[in-house]
Design an enzyme around this catalytic site. Structure first.
Site, PDB file in Angstrom:
ATOM      1  N   ASP A  35      29.404  72.670  13.964  1.00  0.00           N
ATOM      2  CA  ASP A  35      28.362  73.414  14.686  1.00  0.00           C
ATOM      3  C   ASP A  35      26.984  72.889  14.281  1.00  0.00           C
ATOM      4  O   ASP A  35      26.866  72.023  13.423  1.00  0.00           O
ATOM      5  CB  ASP A  35      28.489  74.930  14.433  1.00  0.00           C
ATOM      6  CG  ASP A  35      28.242  75.295  12.971  1.00  0.00           C
ATOM      7  OD1 ASP A  35      28.597  74.479  12.088  1.00  0.00           O
ATOM      8  OD2 ASP A  35      27.690  76.374  12.694  1.00  0.00           O
ATOM      9  N   GLU A  88      38.136  71.288  11.789  1.00  0.00           N
ATOM     10  CA  GLU A  88      36.685  71.127  11.769  1.00  0.00           C
ATOM     11  C   GLU A  88      36.339  70.270  10.551  1.00  0.00           C
ATOM     12  O   GLU A  88      37.234  69.914   9.752  1.00  0.00           O
ATOM     13  CB  GLU A  88      35.979  72.500  11.704  1.00  0.00           C
ATOM     14  CG  GLU A  88      34.481  72.393  11.974  1.00  0.00           C
ATOM     15  CD  GLU A  88      33.777  73.731  12.249  1.00  0.00           C
ATOM     16  OE1 GLU A  88      34.452  74.767  12.389  1.00  0.00           O
ATOM     17  OE2 GLU A  88      32.531  73.713  12.335  1.00  0.00           O
TER      18      GLU A  88
END
Ligand code: G3I
Ligand code: 9MR
Length: 587
Positions: free
Chosen positions: A183, A559
């Site tokens: 992110d 991630e």
């Protein structure tokens, strides 16, 4: 007709090249390579027709070594059956492949000195690609060059962070730093453990990192590149301290996660949210440690060492007035608008942050006043660290600077030393996953969100125990988890992008998803097996050791994050720095 068939075949081949990683083989091993004189183990995970294994030249023409496989064993946290191929006795430098009748060939691997150098370089370089407010240039990034991301020169004080001197919607500037993960937000708590780990890598192995160059814009400026990289995030962190009271904002963030687009295409409003004790103490620890290290570079960084220790002390004072101000995103969202739904890093217990900050301040200032908190918050045992549990970082620092504490508190120092060594010894005596001969896999609890960082942080504990005792068994054990990360695991993946033969291609990383380049940004450590599977993606395997999917929807297993890469930088650098001393390599 024929042409169409050829065309379809080409499309199929390029499609599979684009979307598939290498198929899983039946032999799991470090896909990068082995030190010449260290242990060399491969794990056969599919059925065999013979109990022999063969070490071949890469062209498969010559058999250079052969040995017997072990009897079948059952893996601890999956239904995998394993047989061990141990070829530690083979020490010739070269590139090889293993063969087992009925199972087939392994991926190619090398045997050489300095075998983890490439990993050390790429894992550190990955931070350059995460830099936020500057263009990532082709001369440093090759095909991963991209325009600058969020400038963050216009950041709003979120209503949760309003103060008398900075009412809601005041504009501040908070540029730079690294993107936290897949992110595009920046979180002080997660920067805390990340920076502490990277600074410790430098503090423990300065001679190694002094000459490690990663080809970044600052290379050759008289500072080691690990310090250059650290500075990019540190300068951002300094902007997160409120100059009016010393408190530190918990994060600099959007209200909601950005879409899967390139950073330059993101224009959502950015906020700093409420100050928190965890963030402020993590900031204290990082600034105190950085100050100590920067004092070695007064010429290149005039005044910075002093600014850092002042920032640390100011933050410490704020924490004294706000000793338990937790960040609770759900509560905050009930009180203030806009609601913030990005990563929370909402630590519920700050005793370990108090301990770490006090340790760093003591080691840097050598002032007795911090002893009280060290004694008050000293942990009962040593544990693997995480973003929410940083106590052992303080212990490592006290042990690295034994002279400081021994002056005041020999007993406390001895008990901390005992804890770290006992912890490392327990990692070895529990044995981890015996069927894979790795320390990783102590219990099911190792397989959490970011489990690969658990493996690397176990190795850091083992390396620290080695530094304290010079007992080589700790180094051997630390190396098993590097082998784990690079492929000797039940998922059969080398978990670092761009390394090995079968590494993640579809990480949950907005840049890698949106940049139109087939290969993900290199040097990034995927989160790893996590049976929690909180992302609700499709997982082919769901047992603790195998619950990993190389799919970009999988933020719970695939991630990447700055706090997971940092222990990889530490471990690969440490193993390289100590390879001769530990007997892994010979001159
Ligand atoms: O504390 C409990 C523990 O008691 C329990 O035994 C265990 C069982 O799974 O769960 C523990 O809580 C977990 C917590 O992490 C602490 O490890 C949660 O289940 C788990 O959901 C939580 O995951 C965190 C995740 O954010 C969601 O909040 C990860 O640690 C953390 O690394 C991750 O960080 C995200 C940021 O929010 C946003 N940026 C990306 C970054 C990486 O994914
Ligand atoms: O992309 C986000 C990732 O960085 C976080 O770790 C994860 C958990 O907080 O959330 C991801 O964002 C997802 C969001 O939580 C739910 N909607 C889909 C988002 C993208 O997959």
């Amino acid at each position: 007709m024929k042409i169409t068939a050829v065309f379809l075949f080409i499309v199929f081949i390029s499609w599979s090249c684009i979307l598939q990683s290498q198929p899983l083989t039946g032999i799991q091993l470090n896909q990068d390579g082995f030190y010449t004189h260290a242990s060399k183990i491969a794990v056969v995970t599919s059925p065999v027709e013979s109990n022999m294994f063969y070490l071949l030249s890469v062209n498969k023409k010559d058999t250079l070594y052969k040995g017997m496989l072990s009897t079948p064993e059952t893996s601890a946290y999956s239904s995998t059956t394993t047989r061990i191929a141990n070829f530690s006795a083979f020490t010739a430098v070269g590139k090889y492949i293993l063969f087992v009748q009925g199972t087939g060939y392994s991926y190619p691997f090398s045997i050489q000195n300095n075998v983890l150098h490439a990993l050390s370089l790429t894992s550190l370089k990955s931070y350059y690609y995460q830099r936020i407010s500057m263009p990532i240039l082709p001369q440093y990034a090759g095909k991963w060059a991209r325009p600058a991301g969020h400038p963050d020169t216009e950041v709003f004080i979120h209503p949760s962070a309003a103060s008398e001197k900075r009412p809601a919607n005041t504009v501040i500037s908070s540029p730079g730093g690294w993107y936290d993960a897949g992110d595009y937000n920046k979180y002080i708590v997660n920067s805390g453990i990340t920076m502490g780990t990277l600074l410790s890598a430098y503090e423990d192995f300065p001679f190694y990192f002094d000459t490690l160059q990663t080809n970044i814009p600052e290379t050759g400026n008289g500072l080691p590149d690990i310090i250059n990289e650290i500075l990019y995030n540190l300068r951002w962190m300094l902007t997160m301290q409120d100059p009016n009271d010393g408190g530190v904002y918990h994060k600099c963030t959007n209200a909601a996660f950005d879409k899967m687009v390139m950073p330059a295409d993101c224009h959502n409003t950015r906020y700093v949210v409420q100050k928190s004790t965890a963030a402020t103490l993590d900031f204290t620890a990082v600034m105190a440690q950085a100050s100590r290290i920067f004092s070695k570079f007064k010429k290149q960084l005039p005044g910075l060492s002093d600014s850092c220790v002042h920032a640390a002390q100011y933050a410490w004072q704020w924490s004294g007035k706000n000793p338990h101000l937790l960040y609770n995103q759900a509560t905050m969202n009930k009180l203030y608008q806009p609601a913030v739904t990005t990563g929370a890093y909402g630590d519920r217990n700050v005793t370990d942050e108090w301990f770490w900050a006090a340790c760093e301040l003591l080691a840097t200032t050598r002032k007795e006043e911090y002893i009280q908190e060290i004694r008050r918050y000293q942990p009962a045992t040593a544990t693997v660290p995480s973003w929410s549990n940083v106590a052992i970082l303080g212990s490592y620092t006290l042990l690295r600077h034994k002279d400081v504490l021994s002056k005041y508190q020999q007993l406390t120092l001895s008990s901390i030393q005992e804890q770290v060594i006992n912890f490392a010894a327990s990692l070895i005596s529990n044995g981890g996953n015996k069927a894979f001969r790795t320390i990783m896999g102590q219990s099911k609890k190792d397989f959490i969100w970011g489990s690969n960082a658990v493996a690397m942080n176990q190795s850091i504990a083992l390396i620290n125990a080695y530094l304290l005792t010079k007992d080589k068994r700790y180094m051997d054990a630390a190396l098993t988890n590097a082998d784990y990360i690079l492929g000797r695991n039940a998922a059969g993946f080398c978990f670092v992008t761009g390394m090995g033969s079968r590494s993640p291609l579809h990480i949950h990383h907005r840049i890698s998803i949106a940049d139109g380049i087939t290969e993900p940004v290199p040097g990034l450590l995927a989160g790893g097996p996590n049976p929690g599977m909180q992302d609700k993606c499709k997982y082919l395997f769901t047992e603790p050791e195998t619950a990993y999917t190389d799919a970009d929807c999988s933020y719970a297993s695939n991630e990447i994050a700055i706090n997971w890469n940092a222990p990889l930088v530490y471990v690969s650098g440490a193993l390289e720095a100590l390879q001769y001393e530990a007997g892994f390599a010979v001159h």
